[in-house]
Design an enzyme around this catalytic site. Structure first.
Site, PDB file in Angstrom:
ATOM      1  N   LYS A  78      20.542 -70.032 -95.497  1.00  0.00           N
ATOM      2  CA  LYS A  78      19.741 -70.966 -96.296  1.00  0.00           C
ATOM      3  C   LYS A  78      20.261 -70.962 -97.722  1.00  0.00           C
ATOM      4  O   LYS A  78      20.567 -69.890 -98.267  1.00  0.00           O
ATOM      5  CB  LYS A  78      18.265 -70.530 -96.244  1.00  0.00           C
ATOM      6  CG  LYS A  78      17.286 -71.506 -96.909  1.00  0.00           C
ATOM      7  CD  LYS A  78      15.837 -71.021 -96.784  1.00  0.00           C
ATOM      8  CE  LYS A  78      14.833 -72.021 -97.342  1.00  0.00           C
ATOM      9  NZ  LYS A  78      13.440 -71.558 -97.219  1.00  0.00           N
ATOM     10  N   SER A 159      10.078 -75.171 -95.702  1.00  0.00           N
ATOM     11  CA  SER A 159      11.258 -75.559 -96.457  1.00  0.00           C
ATOM     12  C   SER A 159      12.576 -75.210 -95.762  1.00  0.00           C
ATOM     13  O   SER A 159      13.607 -75.779 -96.104  1.00  0.00           O
ATOM     14  CB  SER A 159      11.246 -74.861 -97.821  1.00  0.00           C
ATOM     15  OG  SER A 159      11.385 -73.459 -97.671  1.00  0.00           O
ATOM     16  N   SER A 183       7.328 -71.474 -94.486  1.00  0.00           N
ATOM     17  CA  SER A 183       8.631 -72.136 -94.519  1.00  0.00           C
ATOM     18  C   SER A 183       9.630 -71.680 -93.471  1.00  0.00           C
ATOM     19  O   SER A 183      10.680 -72.288 -93.319  1.00  0.00           O
ATOM     20  CB  SER A 183       9.262 -71.966 -95.901  1.00  0.00           C
ATOM     21  OG  SER A 183       8.677 -72.871 -96.791  1.00  0.00           O
TER      22      SER A 183
END
Ligand SMILES: [Mg+2]
Ligand SMILES: [Zn+2]
EC number: 6.3.5.7
Lengths: 490, 483, 95
Positions: A78, A159, A183
């Site tokens: 990420k 997210s 998330s």
């Protein structure tokens, strides 16, 4: 032979051990897939060349008998994890071009375990969002399609939307996520994969771009429970560079997958049935309870009376911390600057141009709730309610070993839906946020499809630092669910 | 101090906030060094530069130093304290917040005794002491349109020591700073160097009519870098307030800067923003808990502090308050004195230390590590005076040779032949020679001009190169004239 | 709590984010909506409850006083939009 990109981490690990293929071959297959699926927008930065080099180095290590837990496994990271020498953006314009001179503890541990980094995965800007619609580098598309409207673009959740989409689309064997209010779990549910937010303090936060420090936690996102257990084993562990990191040994999470949950008590919180919750969600939840009963566990109704207040609490605490954490993005030492006549002028222009609207909104709310005269009514009040929410769980865990809930109130929605009103948007996290506020481990796994053919997830919540029970129960549910559906093009 | 205005008498109310740089090798929350004078941005970790994902980890030495200082100020140690973020934007504040302590500081209320010129002492209340990070440095004169930022100081540990508004004159403020610096140096928790910025003072000043007990609006004068300037700034600021009030105006609470060249304070433009620091507990740091054992352990290693030492010097050595005060102003000078005075005439030791020794110390490149004369040699020299080997007068010469050569005073006396003449015959012989050579002066003395006797003493001293024992010489001359 | 344009401008000032005047109304509406939503916390009785600032059931770990970092001027400045002579630079500040 199965496509290399369709293997799980555990399968690839075992096959490489037998010499069936090399890390370079496995990596090459993923690079090809990654490049073929750029339309998903899952990666912000691809690091194919670096990945090849790492794969070659891994093969050499293997020949030398040095085999890490993730030896030769290609992963996506990420883009909230700082990666040495590789652009790290947090999906924000303000960090465009930023190349950290250091490697985050978690991504460094994954490297040390032998893994290969394919690239940096897209996310909501500064991890603020539940749809991955707020990235400066473009929206991420959910690889799943709705049966009724296959042309409709669906959100992957957020997210960690890039991470979830990449794992689901087989363009990474696994990915790192971070979870502040859901998330990891919500995008995992939206994309039909498994993800776990471990206990706060289990993984080091050092080198991860901070959103809300008291909530942020890194975790793995992968195709199944075992892969998550393998990855978490490499990601977790005490880090002296993070003062909130728990000084505890890392259990063998994979070994916890015994398949035996006889006698366990599973809490079913009665407050997780808000008015208007869809029948589909209720049905998959009921199904989950049945699977656990069949495996010898006992469902117990529990009460988490402050559940209703978790969302407002979170939307005070997280923006407050974020408003302070994001003050360092000022155009001075790294990232983007917009010149100004004065220092303040430079700050204001750089931050206005560098942050997207959701980030600006949260910074402003956070600034407001901490400001003189409002601190007690908002921030301090929220911190008190947070304690009540955490205590609800403490009480519940006196009677049960694990808690089962839906992960999200809906399946993945269309990119043009739900996005006009921030508060409606936030409701996506209604089932994940209480766990975050209490710092507890929460895992989402795919439990079935809705009528439209989209995955639905169930969430298992454990006691602090008892990820092992969560994995054990998740393993049993995974077998029962036998979730074999695949997104388009896989 | 009372200031007479046009409308009546005014009193000044002063509170001081001192930022004292903690003596530690590395910074409060990072492993970068704290040394003064490094190349720009060379002592900077990514934590100090506020890089993404960087996290603070506290330095145990800084905690220990804060507790030590708290104990030295006879203050309450808070076993649990909390770090908070003070949020504001500034070029040399990389994180956008300063990690400080807000409602739960590590040290609570204490007291500090100030020594005033008239020999009296007064207790000044300490409100609190907390640990916090220093900011970096902005340099405004390197470029016509830019300020330059050096983050070497960023993250260095500071103790902010806040007094109660107990001081009433610039003199008291000066005495407070002097005493605080002495205590910090005794404790070795801060080097107290105001020029290098390791001790900085903000003064909160207000005035009120004598007899009034209300506190009026105060102004904060920031970062004054010498005790003398603090005093000047306070005096200027107090008179400014009185002027404003007496002309029917109001004082606005603000931050001001002292211009030492002009001797004035002025409003700080960069601080005109309405400040709202939005303090909240730093979620990257958990509550700081120190054990009572840890505190007791530090207490046990506390040195004798200046007030106690002064009292002991007065009772044990019979020194007066002034001399004792001068000697204890530095722990090193007190130690030096004690070494010189051990087993000797303490008053004499004090005179030599405070006289010739301090003068020598100030005249050259000396320090307590490298003094002009060692305590051992100075002590031996005093012994030589005591046993009559040298006179006090000769001792002054011996002292100079000691500074020049570093030799043992006994060897200097030997080599230079400075041994005092105590042989009656030799002195008598010298007197006889001078008297014989000056019959007219002898006659004058005999005629009653006693004062001339001093001239004879001087001549004999000269003839003996100063070595005649002065007591014996005086006695013998008187005897000769009586003959 | 409902925020007006003036309040939004003040918050933006504190947060150092430039907001064009024409956006203020819209933002005031959004932020007010959020505040109304979070204000339901007022109905929770929190008498005697201590604020919870961390879930980590730990006290602060202390590190040894050792110099382990620094001496990396080039790396510190490498990402700076504008640096000169070993310093970061900003528009001139008048004190
Ligand atoms: Mg202050
Ligand atoms: Zn301060």
């Amino acid at each position: 032979m199965t496509k290399l990109t369709n293997l799980t981490i555990a399968q690839a690990r075992d096959k490489m051990a037998k010499g069936e293929f090399t890390a370079l071959e496995l990596t090459e297959a993923h690079i090809t897939a990654m490049q073929a699926k750029r339309s998903l927008g899952a990666y912000i930065t691809e690091t194919a060349e670096q990945a090849r080099e790492e794969a070659k180095a891994s093969d050499l290590r293997r020949q030398a008998g040095q085999i890490g837990a993730l030896e030769g496994i290609p992963l996506g990271i990420k883009d909230l994890f700082c990666t040495k020498g590789v652009q790290t953006t947090a999906a924000s314009h303000i960090l465009e071009g930023f190349k950290p001179p250091y490697e985050s503890t978690v991504s460094g541990k994954l490297k040390a375990a032998g893994s290969v980094m394919l690239g940096k995965l897209n996310l909501d800007e500064f991890a603020m969002g539940s749809s991955n619609m707020t990235s400066y580098y473009g929206k991420v598309v959910n690889p799943w399609k709705s049966k009724s409207d296959p042309a409709k673009l669906l959100v992957p959740g957020g997210s960690s939307g890039g991470s979830a989409a990449a794992v689901a689309a087989r363009i990474a064997m696994g990915a790192t996520g971070t979870d502040t209010g859901g998330s990891i779990r919500q995008p995992a549910a939206f994309c039909g994969i498994t993800g776990i937010k471990p206990t706060y303090g289990r993984c080091s936060r050092w080198g991860i771009v901070a959103f809300a420090s008291s909530l942020d936690q890194a975790g793995p996102m992968a195709r199944d429970v075992r892969d998550c257990a393998i990855m978490l084993g490499s990601m977790a562990g005490h880090d002296a560079k993070d003062s909130t990191s728990a000084p505890l040994p890392v259990p063998n999470f994979e070994a916890a997958l015994t398949g035996d949950i006889r006698g366990l008590k599973v809490g079913i919180p009665k407050e997780y049935r808000p008015d208007g919750l869809s029948d589909e969600i209720l049905r998959v939840w009921e199904q989950g309870i049945e699977w656990l009963k069949a495996a010898g566990a006992t469902p117990v109704e529990i009460s988490l009376p402050h559940t209703k207040y978790a969302l407002p609490t979170y939307y005070i605490v997280a923006p407050a911390e974020a408003s302070s954490n994001l003050a360092r993005y000022d155009g001075l030492r790294f990232g983007q600057r917009v010149e100004g006549k004065t220092l303040d002028d430079m700050y204001k222009k750089s931050r206005a141009a560098g942050f997207g609207s959701e980030v600006r909104r949260r910074i402003m709310i956070g600034t407001y709730v901490l400001s003189a005269g409002y601190y007690d009514a908002y921030y301090s009040k929220a911190q008190k309610v947070r304690r009540l929410i955490a205590e609800d769980f403490t009480k519940a865990f006196q009677d049960v070993d694990v808690i089962l809930t839906p992960t999200a109130p809906s399946a993945a929605f269309g990119m043009d839906e739900n996005t006009d009103d921030p508060v409606t948007m936030w409701l996506n996290d209604v089932f994940t946020i209480p766990t975050s506020l209490a710092g507890l481990p929460g895992l989402s796994l795919p439990a079935g499809l809705n009528a439209d053919g989209l995955p639905l997830g169930l969430q298992l919540i454990g006691r602090p630092f008892d990820e092992e029970t969560v994995f054990k129960v998740a393993g049993v549910m995974e077998s029962a669910a036998n979730f074999t559906a695949l997104p388009e093009g896989v | 101090m009372i200031i007479q205005g046009d409308t009546g008498d005014w009193e000044i109310v002063i509170g001081l906030e001192v930022h004292a740089q903690v003596i530690s090798k590395s910074k409060l929350f990072s492993g970068a060094a704290t040394d003064f004078g490094a190349e720009p941005n060379d002592q900077v970790s990514f934590v100090d530069a506020g890089f993404p994902g960087m996290l603070p980890v506290i330095n145990e030495k800084c905690v220990e130093q804060a507790v030590r200082t708290g104990l030295g100020l006879k203050a309450k140690i808070n076993l649990t304290s909390v770090f908070a973020r003070k949020n504001y934007f500034y070029a040399d504040l990389p994180q956008g917040y300063q990690i400080s302590q807000y409602d739960m500081p590590i040290v609570g209320e204490g007291t500090l005794l100030i020594d005033l010129a008239d020999g009296s002492s007064r207790a000044i209340g300490i409100e609190r002491l907390h640990l916090e990070q220093d900011a970096g440095k902005s340099i405004h004169d390197m470029h016509p349109s830019k300020s330059y930022i050096d983050l070497n100081r960023s993250g260095v540990a500071l103790m902010e020591i806040v007094s109660k508004p107990d001081m009433r004159s610039p003199e008291e403020a000066g005495a407070y700073l002097t005493k605080l610096r002495t205590i910090l140096r005794y404790l070795e928790t801060c080097d107290g160097n105001m020029q290098e910025g390791s001790m900085r003072c903000d003064a909160n000043v207000s005035v009120r009519p004598v007899g009034s007990t209300e506190l009026r609006t105060r102004c904060e004068i920031k970062n004054v870098n010498s005790i003398r300037f603090v005093q000047q700034a306070i005096e200027y600021e107090a008179r400014r307030h009185i002027d404003v009030y007496e002309n029917g105006g109001e004082i606005r609470q603000e931050t001001r800067l002292f211009d030492s060249a002009k001797g004035e304070t002025r409003s700080m433009r960069s601080k005109e923003h309405a400040h709202d620091y939005r303090y909240f507990p730093d979620p990257d740091l958990l509550p700081l808990v120190v054990a009572q054992d840890f505190v007791d352990g530090i207490q046990a290693t506390l040195p004798e502090l200046p007030d106690d030492k002064k009292a002991r010097f007065m009772t044990d050595f019979g020194l007066n308050s002034y001399d004792a005060g001068v000697l204890v102003a530095e722990r090193a000078s007190a130690d030096f004195f004690e070494q010189v005075a051990a087993g000797r005439d303490a008053k004499m030791a004090a005179n030599w230390v405070m006289g010739d020794f301090f003068a020598a110390m100030n005249s050259g490149d000396y320090s307590w590590e490298k003094p002009p004369v060692s305590a051992v040699n100075l002590g031996k020299m005093i012994d030589l005076i005591k046993d009559g080997t040298i006179s006090t007068r000769l001792a002054k010469d011996v002292f100079i040779f000691m500074v020049e050569t570093g030799k043992d005073p006994a060897i200097i006396v030997e080599e230079k032949g400075l041994k005092q003449v105590t042989d009656t015959g030799a002195i008598e012989k010298a007197i006889d020679e001078i008297m014989a050579a000056n019959p007219d002066k002898v006659a004058e003395v005999k005629a009653g001009k006693d004062k001339l006797m001093g001239w004879f003493v001087g001549q004999v001293m000269k003839a003996t190169q100063g070595k005649a024992n002065p007591g014996m010489l005086n006695e013998l001359i008187v005897k000769k004239f009586q003959e | 709590m409902s925020l007006d344009k003036k309040a939004v401008r003040a918050i933006a000032e504190l947060a150092r984010i430039e907001i064009p005047d024409e956006d203020l109304d819209h933002l005031a509406g959004e932020l007010s909506g959020i505040l109304q939503f979070v204000e339901q916390l007022a109905e929770v009785d929190t008498t005697g409850i201590a604020p919870m600032s961390s879930v980590a059931d730990l006290t602060l770990p202390l590190r040894k006083d050792e110099v382990t970092d620094g001496g990396q001027v080039a790396a510190v400045l490498a990402n700076a939009p504008d640096a000169d002579d070993g310093f970061f630079t900003v528009p001139k500040v008048v004190e």
